[in-house]
Design a protein around this motif. Sequence first.
Motif, short mmCIF file in Angstrom:
data_model
loop_
_atom_site.label_atom_id
_atom_site.label_comp_id
_atom_site.label_asym_id
_atom_site.label_seq_id
_atom_site.Cartn_x
_atom_site.Cartn_y
_atom_site.Cartn_z
N ILE A 1 43.10 38.72 49.22
CA ILE A 1 41.95 39.62 49.31
C ILE A 1 41.71 40.37 47.99
O ILE A 1 40.58 40.51 47.54
CB ILE A 1 42.14 40.66 50.45
CG1 ILE A 1 42.31 39.96 51.80
CG2 ILE A 1 40.98 41.65 50.50
CD1 ILE A 1 41.14 39.14 52.26
N SER A 2 42.76 40.81 47.36
CA SER A 2 42.63 41.59 46.12
C SER A 2 42.08 40.77 44.96
O SER A 2 41.49 41.31 44.05
CB SER A 2 43.99 42.16 45.71
OG SER A 2 44.86 41.12 45.27
N GLY A 3 42.30 39.44 45.01
CA GLY A 3 41.87 38.59 43.92
C GLY A 3 42.68 38.80 42.65
O GLY A 3 42.28 38.37 41.57
N MET A 4 43.84 39.45 42.77
CA MET A 4 44.65 39.80 41.61
C MET A 4 45.03 38.57 40.79
O MET A 4 44.93 38.59 39.57
CB MET A 4 45.92 40.53 42.05
CG MET A 4 46.87 40.85 40.91
SD MET A 4 46.18 41.97 39.70
CE MET A 4 46.60 43.53 40.44
N CYS A 5 45.46 37.50 41.43
CA CYS A 5 45.90 36.33 40.69
C CYS A 5 44.76 35.76 39.85
O CYS A 5 44.93 35.52 38.66
CB CYS A 5 46.46 35.26 41.63
SG CYS A 5 47.38 33.96 40.77
N LEU A 6 43.60 35.57 40.45
CA LEU A 6 42.46 35.03 39.71
C LEU A 6 41.99 35.99 38.62
O LEU A 6 41.53 35.57 37.57
CB LEU A 6 41.30 34.70 40.67
CG LEU A 6 41.56 33.55 41.63
CD1 LEU A 6 40.39 33.37 42.58
CD2 LEU A 6 41.85 32.25 40.89
N ALA A 7 42.14 37.28 38.87
CA ALA A 7 41.72 38.28 37.88
C ALA A 7 42.60 38.22 36.63
O ALA A 7 42.18 38.64 35.55
CB ALA A 7 41.77 39.68 38.49
N MET A 8 43.82 37.68 36.76
CA MET A 8 44.74 37.60 35.64
C MET A 8 44.47 36.37 34.76
O MET A 8 45.08 36.22 33.72
CB MET A 8 46.19 37.55 36.14
CG MET A 8 46.61 38.77 36.94
SD MET A 8 46.64 40.27 35.97
CE MET A 8 48.16 40.04 35.07
N LEU A 9 43.58 35.48 35.19
CA LEU A 9 43.25 34.30 34.39
C LEU A 9 42.62 34.73 33.07
O LEU A 9 41.93 35.75 33.01
CB LEU A 9 42.26 33.40 35.15
CG LEU A 9 42.81 32.64 36.35
CD1 LEU A 9 41.68 32.03 37.16
CD2 LEU A 9 43.77 31.56 35.91
N PRO A 10 42.83 33.93 32.01
CA PRO A 10 42.23 34.26 30.71
C PRO A 10 40.71 34.41 30.78
O PRO A 10 40.15 35.29 30.17
CB PRO A 10 42.62 33.08 29.82
CG PRO A 10 43.83 32.50 30.46
CD PRO A 10 43.68 32.75 31.95
N SER A 11 40.04 33.56 31.56
CA SER A 11 38.60 33.74 31.79
C SER A 11 38.38 33.65 33.30
O SER A 11 38.12 32.59 33.84
CB SER A 11 37.77 32.69 31.05
OG SER A 11 38.40 31.43 31.07
N PRO A 12 38.55 34.79 33.98
CA PRO A 12 38.47 34.80 35.45
C PRO A 12 37.08 34.45 35.96
O PRO A 12 36.08 34.79 35.33
CB PRO A 12 38.81 36.24 35.82
CG PRO A 12 38.57 37.04 34.60
CD PRO A 12 38.77 36.12 33.44
#
Length: 77
Positions: free
Chosen positions: A57-68
């Motif tokens: 839900i938080s999207g934290m993992c995808l937010a950590m991508l170099p270009s999310p």
Amino acid sequence: SPPTASPTETGDLDVFYPDYEEQWSTGFCINARPLPSGRPTYDTMLECCNAKYGGQISGMCLAMLPSPPTASPTETG
């Protein structure tokens, strides 16, 4: 000191793995050394996020991508 049989690697790993130090809801994937024993590895951070944190839900993992990725599509033209 004498040389060792295995050279010490420096820098980040070529693979990503889930960081189990974090709770799943705020977890993300990293490529820091050393790789913990028994941890699954993925070629890209995105693969790792999709496999281990899909539906987060938080999207934290995808937010950590170099270009999310963004929630809304970007317009072109």
